[in-house]
Design an enzyme around this catalytic site. Structure first.
Site, PDB file in Angstrom:
ATOM      1  N   LYS A 189     -15.674   8.425  13.770  1.00 28.26           N
ATOM      2  CA  LYS A 189     -15.830   7.570  14.950  1.00 28.26           C
ATOM      3  C   LYS A 189     -14.849   7.930  16.063  1.00 28.26           C
ATOM      4  O   LYS A 189     -15.232   8.031  17.222  1.00 28.26           O
ATOM      5  CB  LYS A 189     -15.574   6.092  14.594  1.00 28.26           C
ATOM      6  CG  LYS A 189     -16.619   5.451  13.733  1.00 28.26           C
ATOM      7  CD  LYS A 189     -16.378   3.943  13.640  1.00 28.26           C
ATOM      8  CE  LYS A 189     -15.044   3.590  13.018  1.00 28.26           C
ATOM      9  NZ  LYS A 189     -14.914   3.953  11.597  1.00 28.26           N
ATOM     10  N   ARG A 224     -15.976  -5.480  13.217  1.00 28.48           N
ATOM     11  CA  ARG A 224     -16.191  -5.039  11.839  1.00 28.48           C
ATOM     12  C   ARG A 224     -17.065  -6.019  11.061  1.00 28.48           C
ATOM     13  O   ARG A 224     -17.475  -5.723   9.953  1.00 28.48           O
ATOM     14  CB  ARG A 224     -14.859  -4.946  11.093  1.00 28.48           C
ATOM     15  CG  ARG A 224     -14.014  -3.768  11.492  1.00 28.48           C
ATOM     16  CD  ARG A 224     -12.673  -3.854  10.752  1.00 28.48           C
ATOM     17  NE  ARG A 224     -11.682  -3.007  11.377  1.00 28.48           N
ATOM     18  CZ  ARG A 224     -11.411  -1.777  10.967  1.00 28.48           C
ATOM     19  NH1 ARG A 224     -12.036  -1.281   9.942  1.00 28.48           N
ATOM     20  NH2 ARG A 224     -10.495  -1.079  11.587  1.00 28.48           N
ATOM     21  N   ARG A 273      -7.923  15.483   2.260  1.00 28.36           N
ATOM     22  CA  ARG A 273      -7.027  15.560   3.415  1.00 28.36           C
ATOM     23  C   ARG A 273      -5.573  15.759   2.982  1.00 28.36           C
ATOM     24  O   ARG A 273      -5.105  15.153   2.026  1.00 28.36           O
ATOM     25  CB  ARG A 273      -7.103  14.260   4.230  1.00 28.36           C
ATOM     26  CG  ARG A 273      -8.436  14.056   4.887  1.00 28.36           C
ATOM     27  CD  ARG A 273      -8.328  13.102   6.032  1.00 28.36           C
ATOM     28  NE  ARG A 273      -7.945  11.758   5.611  1.00 28.36           N
ATOM     29  CZ  ARG A 273      -8.252  10.663   6.319  1.00 28.36           C
ATOM     30  NH1 ARG A 273      -8.915  10.770   7.452  1.00 28.36           N
ATOM     31  NH2 ARG A 273      -7.876   9.478   5.889  1.00 28.36           N
ATOM     32  N   ARG A 312      -1.956  11.310   1.810  1.00 30.37           N
ATOM     33  CA  ARG A 312      -1.701   9.889   2.046  1.00 30.37           C
ATOM     34  C   ARG A 312      -2.026   9.093   0.795  1.00 30.37           C
ATOM     35  O   ARG A 312      -2.995   9.392   0.115  1.00 30.37           O
ATOM     36  CB  ARG A 312      -2.574   9.389   3.198  1.00 30.37           C
ATOM     37  CG  ARG A 312      -1.897   9.448   4.536  1.00 30.37           C
ATOM     38  CD  ARG A 312      -2.805   8.912   5.620  1.00 30.37           C
ATOM     39  NE  ARG A 312      -3.578   7.736   5.154  1.00 30.37           N
ATOM     40  CZ  ARG A 312      -4.445   7.061   5.902  1.00 30.37           C
ATOM     41  NH1 ARG A 312      -4.671   7.447   7.128  1.00 30.37           N
ATOM     42  NH2 ARG A 312      -5.092   6.028   5.421  1.00 30.37           N
ATOM     43  N   ARG A 315     -12.655   0.938  -0.280  1.00 30.14           N
ATOM     44  CA  ARG A 315     -12.776   0.690   1.162  1.00 30.14           C
ATOM     45  C   ARG A 315     -14.230   0.781   1.614  1.00 30.14           C
ATOM     46  O   ARG A 315     -14.690   0.020   2.457  1.00 30.14           O
ATOM     47  CB  ARG A 315     -11.934   1.704   1.954  1.00 30.14           C
ATOM     48  CG  ARG A 315     -10.444   1.435   1.891  1.00 30.14           C
ATOM     49  CD  ARG A 315      -9.665   2.505   2.593  1.00 30.14           C
ATOM     50  NE  ARG A 315      -9.818   2.446   4.048  1.00 30.14           N
ATOM     51  CZ  ARG A 315      -9.359   3.395   4.877  1.00 30.14           C
ATOM     52  NH1 ARG A 315      -8.759   4.465   4.389  1.00 30.14           N
ATOM     53  NH2 ARG A 315      -9.515   3.273   6.166  1.00 30.14           N
TER      54      ARG A 315
END
Ligand code: ZN
Length: 210
Positions: free
Chosen positions: A13, A88, A123, A156, A167
């Site tokens: 996004k 959201r 990542r 992370r 999530r």
């Protein structure tokens, strides 16, 4: 032009919002950035928000709404804006319209959950120079080491499979009614968020101009 970008975490996004902002000369508004900005400037609101976040609480819709109401009065919003990461849920969507008036389009960037897991768990970042890598799609020259400064790369804490799946579950539960709401208004457009970033961007432009 008043736009909202909807999509799960890791759908891209932010990247698309940035491109749309440049292309159409509209402001890119991320509520996360607005909150961080308030904190960085040490405003009254920032202090309040920082305390809530330290205690692990959620910043209320009321706070975010009042921040947004102020933000859209800024000069760079005169041609419109694109909201990234807000609303959201359904309650926020209804509250938002009271501030912005009718939206022109809501773009949903659709990416399969397994693709998101792949993107996020791979990542890695450099704790020193903040350079971002991905073990599959953008690996460093030497495994686990930053190309630019030689620092050992880190993952992370949130980027493990279990957290990402969780999530995504929360995302789907809260956004399903939101998506239905915008669909009902006839302003929802869904764009596949997989593949080349510029192709995805071109598709969003087609939807907006078609
Ligand atoms: Zn580095």
């Amino acid at each position: 032009m008043k736009l909202v970008l909807v999509g799960c975490p890791g759908a891209g996004k932010g990247t698309q919002a940035e491109k749309l902002s440049k292309h159409y000369g509209i402001a890119h508004i991320s509520t996360g950035d607005l909150l961080r900005d308030q904190i960085a400037r040490g405003t009254e609101l920032g202090k309040k928000v920082s305390k809530i976040m330290e205690e692990g609480g959620l910043v209320s819709d009321e706070i975010v709404s009042s921040m947004l109401a102020e933000r859209i009065k800024d000069e760079d919003c005169k041609n419109g804006y694109i909201l990234d990461g807000y609303p959201r849920n359904l309650a926020q969507a209804e509250g938002l319209e009271a501030i912005t008036g009718p939206l022109d389009k809501v773009i949903c960037i659709d990416v399969d959950d397994n693709v998101i897991v792949d993107r996020m768990t791979g990542r890695r970042s450099c704790p020193n120079c903040k350079e971002m890598y991905h073990i599959k799609y953008n690996p460093p020259k030497v495994e686990g080491v930053c190309d630019d400064c030689g620092t050992k790369l880190v993952q992370r804490k949130d980027d493990n499979e279990e957290t990402v799946l969780n999530r995504l579950k929360v995302y789907h539960e809260t956004t399903a009614p939101l998506i239905e709401y915008y669909k009902g208004k006839g302003i929802l457009a869904t764009v596949k968020g997989v593949g080349d970033i510029n192709e995805i961007f071109a598709e969003i432009c087609r939807v907006l101009e078609g």
